[in-house]
Write a protein that holds these residues in place. Structure first.
Motif, mmCIF file in Angstrom:
data_model
loop_
_atom_site.group_PDB
_atom_site.id
_atom_site.type_symbol
_atom_site.label_atom_id
_atom_site.label_comp_id
_atom_site.label_asym_id
_atom_site.label_seq_id
_atom_site.Cartn_x
_atom_site.Cartn_y
_atom_site.Cartn_z
ATOM 1 N N LEU A 1 -6.547 20.014 -8.134
ATOM 2 C CA LEU A 1 -6.274 18.789 -7.376
ATOM 3 C C LEU A 1 -5.060 18.975 -6.473
ATOM 4 C CD1 LEU A 1 -7.607 15.971 -7.250
ATOM 5 C CD2 LEU A 1 -5.877 15.175 -8.854
ATOM 6 N N LEU A 2 -3.988 19.555 -7.020
ATOM 7 C CA LEU A 2 -2.800 19.807 -6.202
ATOM 8 C C LEU A 2 -3.104 20.849 -5.136
ATOM 9 C CD1 LEU A 2 0.226 19.255 -5.776
ATOM 10 C CD2 LEU A 2 0.707 21.114 -7.382
ATOM 11 N N ALA B 1 -9.117 12.115 -2.189
ATOM 12 C CA ALA B 1 -9.673 12.461 -3.493
ATOM 13 C C ALA B 1 -10.158 13.903 -3.470
ATOM 14 C CB ALA B 1 -10.818 11.514 -3.846
ATOM 15 N N ALA B 2 -10.580 14.386 -4.614
ATOM 16 C CA ALA B 2 -11.078 15.755 -4.702
ATOM 17 C C ALA B 2 -12.360 15.790 -5.523
ATOM 18 C CB ALA B 2 -10.039 16.662 -5.345
ATOM 19 N N VAL B 3 -13.304 16.571 -5.060
ATOM 20 C CA VAL B 3 -14.516 16.853 -5.825
ATOM 21 C C VAL B 3 -14.486 18.336 -6.161
ATOM 22 C CG1 VAL B 3 -17.020 17.120 -5.713
ATOM 23 C CG2 VAL B 3 -15.967 14.997 -4.937
ATOM 24 N N SER B 4 -14.565 18.626 -7.451
ATOM 25 C CA SER B 4 -14.591 20.019 -7.896
ATOM 26 C C SER B 4 -16.035 20.447 -8.094
ATOM 27 C CB SER B 4 -13.817 20.170 -9.208
ATOM 28 O OG SER B 4 -13.960 21.487 -9.709
ATOM 29 N N THR C 1 -16.210 17.408 -11.152
ATOM 30 C CA THR C 1 -15.334 16.258 -11.344
ATOM 31 C C THR C 1 -15.008 15.594 -10.011
ATOM 32 O OG1 THR C 1 -13.333 17.627 -11.192
ATOM 33 C CG2 THR C 1 -14.232 17.245 -13.393
ATOM 34 N N LEU C 2 -14.693 14.315 -10.097
ATOM 35 C CA LEU C 2 -14.168 13.549 -8.972
ATOM 36 C C LEU C 2 -12.854 12.959 -9.457
ATOM 37 C CD1 LEU C 2 -14.408 12.067 -6.192
ATOM 38 C CD2 LEU C 2 -15.640 10.269 -7.408
ATOM 39 N N SER C 3 -11.767 13.220 -8.744
ATOM 40 C CA SER C 3 -10.463 12.757 -9.199
ATOM 41 C C SER C 3 -9.527 12.531 -8.024
ATOM 42 C CB SER C 3 -9.848 13.768 -10.181
ATOM 43 O OG SER C 3 -9.800 15.058 -9.598
ATOM 44 N N ILE D 1 -4.126 28.076 -5.868
ATOM 45 C CA ILE D 1 -3.171 27.540 -4.889
ATOM 46 C C ILE D 1 -2.261 26.504 -5.540
ATOM 47 C CG2 ILE D 1 -2.955 26.211 -2.754
ATOM 48 C CD1 ILE D 1 -3.837 29.083 -2.295
ATOM 49 N N GLY D 2 -2.861 25.636 -6.388
ATOM 50 C CA GLY D 2 -2.058 24.628 -7.084
ATOM 51 C C GLY D 2 -1.018 25.256 -7.991
ATOM 52 N N GLY D 3 -1.415 26.300 -8.731
ATOM 53 C CA GLY D 3 -0.462 27.004 -9.588
ATOM 54 C C GLY D 3 0.652 27.656 -8.798
#
Length: 526
Positions: free
Chosen positions: A257-258, A268-271, A277-279, A452-454
């Motif tokens: 997400l990040l 929002a984000a769709v994985s 997931t949608l979050s 990328i988030g990490g």
């Protein structure tokens, strides 16, 4: 003058998934300077029907193998690593003794074994729980807890358990020697208070659902804190320099997400990964599915409300295995991936798949415990390519349930939806998603969003950026925006409102009966 990347500080990020492990070296502009990926030949094994277990050291050796491969390939870049971060699959339990040795195989998130007992709630609290309609959900969550199953069926293992860790905590121990974990990795069935970002008190109303005493749980670190340093053994096994800091990040979805640039309510984000997931990220504490809390964001003080489909783009792997042999041969002859061949077929099948609708509930979640996958609307015009597109549309239809609730809770629509995971590499899938949701979808320049988030967290931790907003602006880059076709959006919403949204309620009693019949047959055979 442009700085030589070989002399540039970089971070090393591990991303441990259900079907494979990755190791990435990323710079402070979001450039992927090196990546090594290993796909598991056997992601898990099943001693019993619907079990999913794996040797926890399997994951350790895979990340070490990935790291060593990168060191051999790009040694000049590898020597400039400043920090390490790791994200893993969620709700995967590892029981260890005082020396950190695993006492049994890890139980994965998709394992469907059930405990037989019920939470030991005193009569007064049981009445209160029943009054707010939580009784059945709490009983079901108790049964689905892998720790509760171990307590019931392997009491000698539980008695010997010094710490009950998620996979993230176990791998952190293997890297640093410390039995600790990140707050944002606490996603699963342990006694954790998501609102307060700490463990539940043994006096809390819901503690009996996951009654794991605090002494058996790891110490927690906030996002960006140093959880420990690379040990001599980890250095030898992985090639990473001894003493480098291991930074607290979070679960794979939190990192993703990040990494997709979702730091406020506008995006929002769709994985499109194994689990779909949608979050989104918000300061508000809100439940999108009843009694399922929002998980802790990597951004301090924020939450990640989420709607999930357990079997997301794993279904693509299933389709390739069961129906894609012809495409595999073509892809091999052309020297390209099977997904590229299949993507060509998406545009050849009309929107709506000529009446074919797919329900992706191959592994039901807590709110739909009896659901099963299904394909509805077959006729003599349909081919396996219709099934492929129906899977893509079906996952999006299922996530639209969550999108509807999110819009109601926020009181406004999202401006953009960023797409992550392997499915985001497909232009066709990105466009189908935009058309179905009626919202522009964004593909970032690097689909390895969890990595990328990490990296963002690691760079903020070592002081390269002052905060997450500055880091996201520097590292996350939108590659392309897919705008929806409004006519197709109306068409898809008509199918969703008049057909898809009604299928589950009509099928619910039949799903329940079907599961009961099969359980009776299993008992008879046993």
């Amino acid at each position: 003058m442009k700085r030589n990347i070989n002399n540039k500080d970089v971070v090393l990020v591990f991303d441990v998934g259900t079907q494979g492990a990755r190791c990435m070296i990323i710079d402070d502009n979001g450039n992927m300077l090196g990546k090594h990926k290993i796909s598991y030949e056997k992601p898990y094994y099943s001693k019993e029907l619907e079990w999913a277990e794996q040797d926890p050291d399997f994951y350790y050796y895979k990340i070490c193998e990935c790291s060593m491969a990168l060191k051999e390939r790009i040694p000049d870049v590898f020597q400039n690593i400043r920090a390490i971060s790791i994200s893993t699959i969620r709700d995967t339990i590892v029981c260890v003794d005082r020396k950190g040795r695993a006492l049994r195989p890890a139980i994965l998130w998709l394992d469907k074994r059930m405990a037989k007992g019920a939470p030991k709630i005193n009569p007064v609290n049981r009445i209160a729980v029943k009054a707010v309609g939580m009784e059945k959900e709490m009983d079901l969550q108790f049964k689905k807890s892998h720790c509760n199953w171990i307590m019931e069926n392997e009491p000698e293992i539980w008695d010997r358990t010094y710490k009950c860790l998620y996979l993230s905590g176990y791998l952190t121990f293997k890297m640093t020697g410390n039995m600790v974990d990140a707050v944002a990795s606490m996603v699963g069935r342990l006694p954790f208070d998501y609102k307060k970002r700490t463990y539940l008190s043994s006096r809390a109303l819901t503690y009996p659902v996951f009654p794991v005493c605090k002494d058996k749980l790891p110490s927690l670190y906030e996002t960006g804190e140093v959880m420990g340093e690379i040990t001599e053994k980890m250095s030898k096994d992985s090639g990473i320099k001894e003493g480098l800091p291991v930074i607290a990040t979070g679960s794979d979805k939190a990192c993703e997400l990040l990494g997709l640039g979702c730091i406020d309510e506008s995006r929002a984000a769709v994985s499109l990964g194994t689990q779909a997931t949608l979050s989104f990220t918000t300061k508000k504490y809100m439940e999108i599915q009843r009694f399922i809390p929002p998980f802790d964001s990597l951004v301090p003080g924020y939450y990640n409300p989420e709607y999930e489909i357990y079997r997301g783009y794993w279904l693509i792997s299933w389709f390739k295995r069961e129906f894609g042999k012809h495409e595999e041969l073509i892809a091999k002859s052309k020297g390209i991936s099977v997904e590229e061949i299949l993507d060509e077929t998406l545009s050849q099948i009309p929107p709506g798949c000529e009446g074919l609708i797919f329900q992706p509930y191959f592994t039901p979640n807590m709110t739909m415990p009896n659901a099963r996958g299904g394909i509805f609307g077959f006729s003599d015009v349909h081919t396996r390519h219709h099934i492929y597109r129906a899977i893509v549309e079906g996952i999006n239809y299922a996530l639209m349930d969550g999108l509807k609730v999110m819009k109601e809770k926020l009181g406004k629509p999202f401006k953009f939806i960023a797409l992550g995971g392997g499915g985001s590499q497909s232009d066709e899938i990105c466009q189908i998603t935009a058309d179905m949701y009626g919202i522009p979808t964004v593909r970032t320049s690097n689909y390895e969003a969890a990595g990328i988030g990490g990296a963002i967290v690691a760079f903020v931790s070592i002081g390269r950026f002052k905060d997450y907003k500055e880091a996201v602006e520097a590292i996350v880059h939108d590659e392309r925006i897919f705008y929806p076709n409004k006519e197709l959006t109306r068409f898809y919403h008509k199918i969703y409102n008049k057909v898809y949204g009604k299928i589950f309620n009509h099928m619910k009693p039949l799903y329940k009966t079907l599961n009961e019949v099969h359980k009776d047959m299993s008992k008879h055979r046993g």
